[in-house]
Design an enzyme around this catalytic site. Structure first.
Site, short mmCIF file in Angstrom:
data_model
loop_
_atom_site.label_atom_id
_atom_site.label_comp_id
_atom_site.label_asym_id
_atom_site.label_seq_id
_atom_site.Cartn_x
_atom_site.Cartn_y
_atom_site.Cartn_z
N ASP A 48 46.66 -55.86 66.65
CA ASP A 48 46.17 -56.61 65.50
C ASP A 48 44.91 -55.92 64.94
OD1 ASP A 48 45.48 -58.95 63.86
OD2 ASP A 48 43.96 -59.31 65.39
N ASN B 11 48.32 -59.20 59.03
CA ASN B 11 48.60 -60.06 57.87
C ASN B 11 47.44 -59.92 56.89
OD1 ASN B 11 50.90 -61.14 59.00
ND2 ASN B 11 50.04 -63.16 59.39
N ALA C 40 47.17 -61.73 53.64
CA ALA C 40 47.62 -62.65 52.60
C ALA C 40 46.59 -62.82 51.49
CB ALA C 40 47.97 -64.00 53.20
N ASP D 133 42.13 -57.38 62.37
CA ASP D 133 40.88 -58.15 62.27
C ASP D 133 40.63 -58.97 63.54
OD1 ASP D 133 40.68 -57.14 59.67
OD2 ASP D 133 41.68 -58.88 58.79
N CYS E 51 58.06 -60.75 57.54
CA CYS E 51 57.06 -59.87 58.17
C CYS E 51 55.71 -60.54 58.39
CB CYS E 51 56.91 -58.58 57.37
SG CYS E 51 56.55 -58.72 55.63
N ARG E 52 55.52 -61.76 57.87
CA ARG E 52 54.23 -62.42 58.08
C ARG E 52 54.15 -62.90 59.53
NH1 ARG E 52 49.84 -65.08 55.84
NH2 ARG E 52 49.49 -67.22 56.55
N HIS F 190 52.18 -60.90 52.02
CA HIS F 190 52.86 -62.07 51.44
C HIS F 190 52.24 -63.38 51.89
CE1 HIS F 190 56.18 -58.95 52.04
NE2 HIS F 190 56.03 -59.04 50.73
MG LIG Z 1 43.10 -61.02 64.42
ZN LIG Z 2 55.48 -60.31 54.63
#
Ligand SMILES: [Mg+2]
Ligand SMILES: [Zn+2]
Length: 188
Positions: free
Chosen positions: A8, A51, A53, A10, A106-107, A91
């Site tokens: 991951d 992610n 978003a 962040d 994919c989220r 997304h």
């Molecule tokens: Mg994180």
């Molecule tokens: Zn996605």
């Protein structure tokens, strides 16, 4: 087939500061390069999944993600570390406008990004790991068929202390941070 540590961004590679809407907010943890270099030298693929978003939400454009990832790659390279790939989801299923307002596969914690990495790199998922600081990263690991390593950096310590009682899945291992996570994985 190859083994991968999927990481991951962040809160795991970089400080969790909310949306990174400008590269000036992006700060790689001081130990991240050494940890990823360790993976490189031990023959593991090092792959980032994140992610973002904020694109769907209209906070920044997709170009900003590319800029931040170029910065991340550069900083890690200065520390002798190489990422094999970076995959992101921009997304959101219910916020913003198409094409980013989209119920994608994919989220995170949906497994689409890891499935894409597995195809691109011929990854042995059962022998691979997901490292992240949110419970959703633990769910992602289960959904993708990889082992889960929860780190206490970023949101990790707070989620571990205050939310763990409600978790349906438990991580396979817990580590203080990415450095300890990589040491544990490589030593297994
Ligand atoms: Mg994180
Ligand atoms: Zn996605």
């Amino acid at each position: 087939m190859r083994r991968a540590v999927v990481i991951d961004r962040d809160g795991t590679i970089s400080e969790e500061v909310g949306y990174i809407n400008h590269p000036s907010r992006f700060r790689v943890f001081p130990y991240a390069a050494a940890a990823i270099k360790h993976l490189n030298e031990a023959g593991w693929l090092a792959i980032v999944v994140t992610n973002q978003a904020g694109v769907a939400r209209g906070y920044f454009s997709e170009d900003m993600i590319q800029t931040v990832h170029a910065e991340m790659t550069k900083e890690l390279e200065i520390g002798g570390a190489k990422l094999d790939a970076v995959y992101y989801c921009a997304h959101h299923p219910s916020v913003g406008e198409p094409p980013y307002r989209f119920d994608c596969d994919c989220r995170k914690p949906k497994p689409g990004l890891i499935a894409r990495a597995a195809r691109d790199f011929n990854i042995d998922l059962g022998a691979s790991w997901m490292v992240g600081d949110r419970y959703s990263d633990v769910e992602l690991a289960r959904n993708a068929g990889v082992q889960s390593m929860f780190v206490l950096s970023g949101y990790g310590r707070g989620e571990w202390e205050h939310q763990r009682a409600n978790w349906i899945e438990q991580p396979d291992l817990v580590a203080e941070d990415l450095r300890e996570a990589v040491q544990a994985i490589v030593a297994k």
